[in-house]
Design a protein around this motif. Structure first.
Motif, PDB file in Angstrom:
ATOM      1  N   TYR A  50     -38.576   0.878   2.254  1.00 18.68           N
ATOM      2  CA  TYR A  50     -38.423   2.225   1.899  1.00 18.68           C
ATOM      3  C   TYR A  50     -36.846   2.503   1.627  1.00 18.68           C
ATOM      4  O   TYR A  50     -35.853   1.953   2.649  1.00 18.68           O
ATOM      5  CB  TYR A  50     -38.719   3.253   2.694  1.00 18.68           C
ATOM      6  CG  TYR A  50     -40.326   3.669   2.710  1.00 18.68           C
ATOM      7  CD1 TYR A  50     -40.916   4.291   1.523  1.00 18.68           C
ATOM      8  CD2 TYR A  50     -41.281   3.216   3.551  1.00 18.68           C
ATOM      9  CE1 TYR A  50     -42.328   4.644   1.323  1.00 18.68           C
ATOM     10  CE2 TYR A  50     -42.616   3.524   3.485  1.00 18.68           C
ATOM     11  CZ  TYR A  50     -42.977   4.024   2.420  1.00 18.68           C
ATOM     12  OH  TYR A  50     -44.387   4.338   2.361  1.00 18.68           O
ATOM     13  N   VAL A  51     -36.201   3.321   0.771  1.00 18.29           N
ATOM     14  CA  VAL A  51     -34.913   3.753   0.794  1.00 18.29           C
ATOM     15  C   VAL A  51     -34.845   5.191   0.247  1.00 18.29           C
ATOM     16  O   VAL A  51     -36.325   5.774   0.268  1.00 18.29           O
ATOM     17  CB  VAL A  51     -34.464   2.688  -0.427  1.00 18.29           C
ATOM     18  CG1 VAL A  51     -34.077   1.290   0.170  1.00 18.29           C
ATOM     19  CG2 VAL A  51     -34.985   2.947  -1.729  1.00 18.29           C
ATOM     20  N   ILE A 154     -45.795   5.428  16.091  1.00 18.69           N
ATOM     21  CA  ILE A 154     -47.035   6.276  16.298  1.00 18.69           C
ATOM     22  C   ILE A 154     -46.061   7.722  15.861  1.00 18.69           C
ATOM     23  O   ILE A 154     -46.862   8.369  15.340  1.00 18.69           O
ATOM     24  CB  ILE A 154     -47.431   6.390  17.695  1.00 18.69           C
ATOM     25  CG1 ILE A 154     -48.301   5.250  17.725  1.00 18.69           C
ATOM     26  CG2 ILE A 154     -48.433   7.559  17.999  1.00 18.69           C
ATOM     27  CD1 ILE A 154     -48.611   4.826  19.380  1.00 18.69           C
ATOM     28  N   TRP A 155     -44.776   7.732  16.420  1.00 18.93           N
ATOM     29  CA  TRP A 155     -43.921   9.053  16.222  1.00 18.93           C
ATOM     30  C   TRP A 155     -42.850   8.764  15.620  1.00 18.93           C
ATOM     31  O   TRP A 155     -42.211   7.803  15.573  1.00 18.93           O
ATOM     32  CB  TRP A 155     -43.775   9.773  17.429  1.00 18.93           C
ATOM     33  CG  TRP A 155     -44.959  10.363  18.229  1.00 18.93           C
ATOM     34  CD1 TRP A 155     -46.033   9.634  19.015  1.00 18.93           C
ATOM     35  CD2 TRP A 155     -45.519  11.706  18.057  1.00 18.93           C
ATOM     36  NE1 TRP A 155     -47.113  10.495  19.382  1.00 18.93           N
ATOM     37  CE2 TRP A 155     -46.807  11.951  18.910  1.00 18.93           C
ATOM     38  CE3 TRP A 155     -45.141  12.735  17.312  1.00 18.93           C
ATOM     39  CZ2 TRP A 155     -47.668  13.064  19.141  1.00 18.93           C
ATOM     40  CZ3 TRP A 155     -46.025  14.217  17.393  1.00 18.93           C
ATOM     41  CH2 TRP A 155     -47.195  14.009  18.182  1.00 18.93           C
ATOM     42  N   ASN A 172     -48.131   8.950  10.750  1.00 18.96           N
ATOM     43  CA  ASN A 172     -49.014   8.619   9.666  1.00 18.96           C
ATOM     44  C   ASN A 172     -49.389  10.027   9.053  1.00 18.96           C
ATOM     45  O   ASN A 172     -50.119   9.938   8.160  1.00 18.96           O
ATOM     46  CB  ASN A 172     -50.615   8.371  10.509  1.00 18.96           C
ATOM     47  CG  ASN A 172     -51.221   9.511  11.216  1.00 18.96           C
ATOM     48  OD1 ASN A 172     -50.516  10.417  11.455  1.00 18.96           O
ATOM     49  ND2 ASN A 172     -52.394   9.692  11.802  1.00 18.96           N
ATOM     50  N   MET A 173     -48.365  10.911   9.057  1.00 19.00           N
ATOM     51  CA  MET A 173     -48.354  12.268   8.345  1.00 19.00           C
ATOM     52  C   MET A 173     -47.381  12.050   7.503  1.00 19.00           C
ATOM     53  O   MET A 173     -46.981  12.927   6.861  1.00 19.00           O
ATOM     54  CB  MET A 173     -48.133  13.396   9.358  1.00 19.00           C
ATOM     55  CG  MET A 173     -49.217  13.690  10.262  1.00 19.00           C
ATOM     56  SD  MET A 173     -50.463  14.658   9.773  1.00 19.00           S
ATOM     57  CE  MET A 173     -51.384  15.018  11.124  1.00 19.00           C
ATOM     58  N   LEU A 174     -46.597  10.843   7.373  1.00 18.77           N
ATOM     59  CA  LEU A 174     -45.406  10.778   6.511  1.00 18.77           C
ATOM     60  C   LEU A 174     -45.479   9.431   5.667  1.00 18.77           C
ATOM     61  O   LEU A 174     -46.095   8.628   5.733  1.00 18.77           O
ATOM     62  CB  LEU A 174     -44.399  10.104   7.485  1.00 18.77           C
ATOM     63  CG  LEU A 174     -43.861  11.156   8.574  1.00 18.77           C
ATOM     64  CD1 LEU A 174     -42.521  10.746   9.229  1.00 18.77           C
ATOM     65  CD2 LEU A 174     -43.405  12.625   8.223  1.00 18.77           C
ATOM     66  N   ALA A 177     -42.383   5.793   5.784  1.00 15.48           N
ATOM     67  CA  ALA A 177     -42.170   5.063   6.971  1.00 15.48           C
ATOM     68  C   ALA A 177     -43.957   4.446   7.226  1.00 15.48           C
ATOM     69  O   ALA A 177     -44.884   4.870   6.943  1.00 15.48           O
ATOM     70  CB  ALA A 177     -42.373   5.832   8.271  1.00 15.48           C
ATOM     71  N   TYR A 178     -43.896   3.278   7.154  1.00 11.24           N
ATOM     72  CA  TYR A 178     -45.130   2.494   7.094  1.00 11.24           C
ATOM     73  C   TYR A 178     -46.151   2.243   8.439  1.00 11.24           C
ATOM     74  O   TYR A 178     -45.203   2.874   9.554  1.00 11.24           O
ATOM     75  CB  TYR A 178     -45.027   0.964   6.930  1.00 11.24           C
ATOM     76  CG  TYR A 178     -44.238   0.696   5.393  1.00 11.24           C
ATOM     77  CD1 TYR A 178     -45.116   0.670   4.269  1.00 11.24           C
ATOM     78  CD2 TYR A 178     -42.828   0.309   5.454  1.00 11.24           C
ATOM     79  CE1 TYR A 178     -44.400   0.456   3.079  1.00 11.24           C
ATOM     80  CE2 TYR A 178     -42.362  -0.049   4.078  1.00 11.24           C
ATOM     81  CZ  TYR A 178     -43.214   0.245   2.908  1.00 11.24           C
ATOM     82  OH  TYR A 178     -42.604  -0.140   1.859  1.00 11.24           O
TER      83      TYR A 178
END
Length: 184
Positions: A50-51, A154-155, A172-174, A177-178
């Protein structure tokens, strides 16, 4: 009839080769995460990664050169993009909608950002600490742009761009970020 014999002979040789290779040296199974990361042929950095968008106006092109037509024009600096390939100074990127194309590397930044998952049906909770019982700071709608400070797997510690709100959100809401990715 000759074509049929050649085809059968080819299948026979392939079967012998594959059987011999399987018996001689069984391949070790690698975890999915270990096999899905490659290195970029230009930078040696991980692919995918990601960038964020650096420019105020950036063209996503159909191919890795200015001779290719423009597919989209992006006007939101800080937008997270995923680099999925490299070619010279060009990066093949994917946005949070799944749209792919090529952008010049000068238009991109290594600063990490994310958006609240566009796939979410409800708002994501921004908390005061990395716990589900922590104080609720804000409810963030899908698509809200965030600056990423760090992630634990996790966060993620985040701040809402152009606002003073900051805190923690479940990783996991984003989109940006992997799953399981950790960084500071």
């Amino acid at each position: 009839m000759t074509y049929f014999h050649n085809l059968c002979a080819g299948f026979g040789l392939a079967l012998i080769f594959l059987t011999t290779a399987a018996i001689a040296a069984p391949m070790r199974a690698l975890p999915v995460a270990a096999t899905s990361w490659n290195k970029g042929r230009e930078t040696g950095l991980p692919i995918p990664r990601y960038v964020s968008l650096k420019a105020h106006k950036a063209r996503m092109r159909a191919g890795p050169s200015t001779i290719y037509p423009t597919k989209w024009i992006y006007t939101k600096p800080g937008l997270p993009l995923e680099i999925i390939d490299e070619y010279g100074h060009w990066r093949q990127v994917r946005d949070d909608t799944g749209t792919t194309g090529w952008m010049h590397s000068a238009l991109l930044s290594g600063l990490r950002t994310a958006v609240v998952g566009p796939w979410l049906k409800t708002n994501a909770m921004l908390r005061g600490s990395p716990e589900t019982t922590a104080t609720l700071i804000a409810e963030l709608q899908p698509g809200v742009l965030l600056s990423l400070r760090s992630c634990t797997g996790i966060w993620c510690s985040v701040s809402v761009q152009k606002h003073s709100a900051s805190g923690y959100i479940k990783q996991n809401m984003l989109w940006g970020a992997y799953p399981g990715e950790m960084f500071r």
